[in-house]
Design a protein around this motif. Sequence first.
Motif, PDB file in Angstrom:
ATOM      1  N   ASP A   1       0.776  -1.080   0.404  1.00 39.45           N
ATOM      2  CA  ASP A   1      -0.032  -0.189   0.064  1.00 39.45           C
ATOM      3  C   ASP A   1       0.471   1.155  -0.022  1.00 39.45           C
ATOM      4  N   SER A   2       2.213   1.242   0.890  1.00 40.47           N
ATOM      5  CA  SER A   2       2.776   2.547   0.897  1.00 40.47           C
ATOM      6  C   SER A   2       3.497   2.426  -0.374  1.00 40.47           C
ATOM      7  N   GLY A   3       3.883   1.402  -1.475  1.00 38.76           N
ATOM      8  CA  GLY A   3       4.237   1.606  -2.499  1.00 38.76           C
ATOM      9  C   GLY A   3       3.247   2.248  -3.882  1.00 38.76           C
ATOM     10  N   LYS A   4       2.193   2.098  -3.811  1.00 39.18           N
ATOM     11  CA  LYS A   4       1.238   1.754  -4.331  1.00 39.18           C
ATOM     12  C   LYS A   4       1.082   3.540  -4.308  1.00 39.18           C
ATOM     13  N   GLY A   5       0.487   3.618  -2.721  1.00 39.32           N
ATOM     14  CA  GLY A   5       0.764   5.556  -2.282  1.00 39.32           C
ATOM     15  C   GLY A   5       1.651   6.589  -2.665  1.00 39.32           C
ATOM     16  N   MET A   6       3.183   5.620  -3.362  1.00 42.69           N
ATOM     17  CA  MET A   6       4.031   6.181  -3.831  1.00 42.69           C
ATOM     18  C   MET A   6       4.040   6.283  -5.522  1.00 42.69           C
ATOM     19  N   ALA A   7       3.953   6.000  -5.601  1.00 45.99           N
ATOM     20  CA  ALA A   7       3.377   5.975  -7.115  1.00 45.99           C
ATOM     21  C   ALA A   7       2.688   6.768  -7.901  1.00 45.99           C
ATOM     22  N   SER A   8       1.483   6.989  -6.972  1.00 48.39           N
ATOM     23  CA  SER A   8       0.715   7.966  -7.161  1.00 48.39           C
ATOM     24  C   SER A   8       1.322   9.579  -6.938  1.00 48.39           C
ATOM     25  N   SER A   9       1.995   9.592  -6.164  1.00 52.50           N
ATOM     26  CA  SER A   9       2.312  10.555  -5.271  1.00 52.50           C
ATOM     27  C   SER A   9       3.849  11.317  -6.189  1.00 52.50           C
ATOM     28  N   LEU A  10       4.727   9.956  -6.566  1.00 52.85           N
ATOM     29  CA  LEU A  10       5.203  10.045  -7.718  1.00 52.85           C
ATOM     30  C   LEU A  10       4.795  11.084  -9.533  1.00 52.85           C
ATOM     31  N   ALA A  11       3.345  10.426  -9.656  1.00 51.76           N
ATOM     32  CA  ALA A  11       2.978  10.642 -10.620  1.00 51.76           C
ATOM     33  C   ALA A  11       2.874  12.381 -10.850  1.00 51.76           C
ATOM     34  N   GLU A  12       2.340  12.647  -9.360  1.00 52.99           N
ATOM     35  CA  GLU A  12       1.251  14.161  -8.744  1.00 52.99           C
ATOM     36  C   GLU A  12       2.756  15.308  -9.214  1.00 52.99           C
ATOM     37  N   ILE A  13       3.798  14.191  -8.676  1.00 59.92           N
ATOM     38  CA  ILE A  13       5.184  15.124  -8.727  1.00 59.92           C
ATOM     39  C   ILE A  13       5.621  15.778 -10.163  1.00 59.92           C
ATOM     40  N   SER A  14       5.785  14.743 -11.077  1.00 57.66           N
ATOM     41  CA  SER A  14       5.919  14.395 -11.708  1.00 57.66           C
ATOM     42  C   SER A  14       4.777  15.071 -13.240  1.00 57.66           C
ATOM     43  N   ALA A  15       4.064  15.478 -13.079  1.00 59.94           N
ATOM     44  CA  ALA A  15       2.818  16.295 -13.475  1.00 59.94           C
ATOM     45  C   ALA A  15       3.037  17.910 -12.890  1.00 59.94           C
ATOM     46  N   LYS A  16       3.371  17.630 -12.537  1.00 57.04           N
ATOM     47  CA  LYS A  16       3.971  19.438 -11.262  1.00 57.04           C
ATOM     48  C   LYS A  16       4.833  20.170 -12.227  1.00 57.04           C
ATOM     49  N   ILE A  17       6.263  18.609 -12.267  1.00 53.34           N
ATOM     50  CA  ILE A  17       7.808  19.095 -12.950  1.00 53.34           C
ATOM     51  C   ILE A  17       7.106  19.767 -14.366  1.00 53.34           C
ATOM     52  N   GLN A  18       6.015  18.723 -14.688  1.00 52.57           N
ATOM     53  CA  GLN A  18       5.727  19.398 -16.679  1.00 52.57           C
ATOM     54  C   GLN A  18       4.884  20.465 -16.358  1.00 52.57           C
ATOM     55  N   MET A  19       4.211  20.676 -15.356  1.00 52.42           N
ATOM     56  CA  MET A  19       3.258  21.986 -15.345  1.00 52.42           C
ATOM     57  C   MET A  19       4.402  23.277 -15.300  1.00 52.42           C
ATOM     58  N   THR A  20       5.375  23.487 -14.288  1.00 55.28           N
ATOM     59  CA  THR A  20       6.782  23.789 -13.600  1.00 55.28           C
ATOM     60  C   THR A  20       7.531  24.136 -15.529  1.00 55.28           C
ATOM     61  N   ASN A  21       7.844  23.006 -15.496  1.00 57.58           N
ATOM     62  CA  ASN A  21       8.457  23.607 -17.227  1.00 57.58           C
ATOM     63  C   ASN A  21       8.207  23.930 -18.102  1.00 57.58           C
ATOM     64  N   LEU A  22       6.603  23.906 -18.443  1.00 63.35           N
ATOM     65  CA  LEU A  22       6.328  24.487 -19.299  1.00 63.35           C
ATOM     66  C   LEU A  22       5.870  26.099 -18.693  1.00 63.35           C
ATOM     67  N   HIS A  23       5.317  26.570 -17.812  1.00 64.85           N
ATOM     68  CA  HIS A  23       5.421  27.765 -16.834  1.00 64.85           C
ATOM     69  C   HIS A  23       6.882  28.606 -17.429  1.00 64.85           C
ATOM     70  N   GLN A  24       8.576  27.848 -16.898  1.00 65.67           N
ATOM     71  CA  GLN A  24       9.150  28.103 -17.516  1.00 65.67           C
ATOM     72  C   GLN A  24       9.725  28.653 -18.622  1.00 65.67           C
ATOM     73  N   GLU A  25       9.137  27.565 -19.481  1.00 70.00           N
ATOM     74  CA  GLU A  25       9.437  27.638 -20.467  1.00 70.00           C
ATOM     75  C   GLU A  25       8.322  29.137 -20.824  1.00 70.00           C
ATOM     76  N   ARG A  26       7.388  29.106 -20.938  1.00 76.10           N
ATOM     77  CA  ARG A  26       6.754  30.861 -21.223  1.00 76.10           C
ATOM     78  C   ARG A  26       7.130  32.143 -21.225  1.00 76.10           C
ATOM     79  N   ILE A  27       8.002  31.695 -19.575  1.00 70.81           N
ATOM     80  CA  ILE A  27       8.579  32.881 -19.143  1.00 70.81           C
ATOM     81  C   ILE A  27      10.002  33.235 -19.497  1.00 70.81           C
ATOM     82  N   GLU A  28      10.342  32.107 -20.279  1.00 70.78           N
ATOM     83  CA  GLU A  28      11.652  32.451 -21.033  1.00 70.78           C
ATOM     84  C   GLU A  28      11.660  33.022 -22.147  1.00 70.78           C
ATOM     85  N   SER A  29      10.518  32.805 -22.934  1.00 73.24           N
ATOM     86  CA  SER A  29       9.492  32.912 -24.668  1.00 73.24           C
ATOM     87  C   SER A  29       9.369  35.041 -24.119  1.00 73.24           C
TER      88      SER A  29
END
Length: 112
Positions: free
Chosen positions: A75-103
Amino acid sequence: MNARLETIDARVDGRMRRGEDSMSFMIESIREMRTALRNVQMTIIVTAIGATLTILLGLAAFNATLLSNMVASFDSGKGMASSLAEISAKIQMTNLHQERIESALRQLQPAQ
């Protein structure tokens, strides 16, 4: 002679009675020992059954604990997987915002 024979007969009778008394005492002692041995045998059987049940219940408790820990880890591993997916999505959003700001910054720099 008769007196002598009677004396010998009395002695033999006395010895026979003492032998019979000894035999009766020995028979009674044997009966008591049999009773005691039955009690010891019953105690050994009850102790063996109790020890066996204790071992079986201990093993069952150990298995239940092990299973519980494995399920908790899963169960801890399942929770970790969902947390990693959420963090990955936030990183992608941050990268997208960063690219927009740089542009936007690149567009502002040549204008100055």
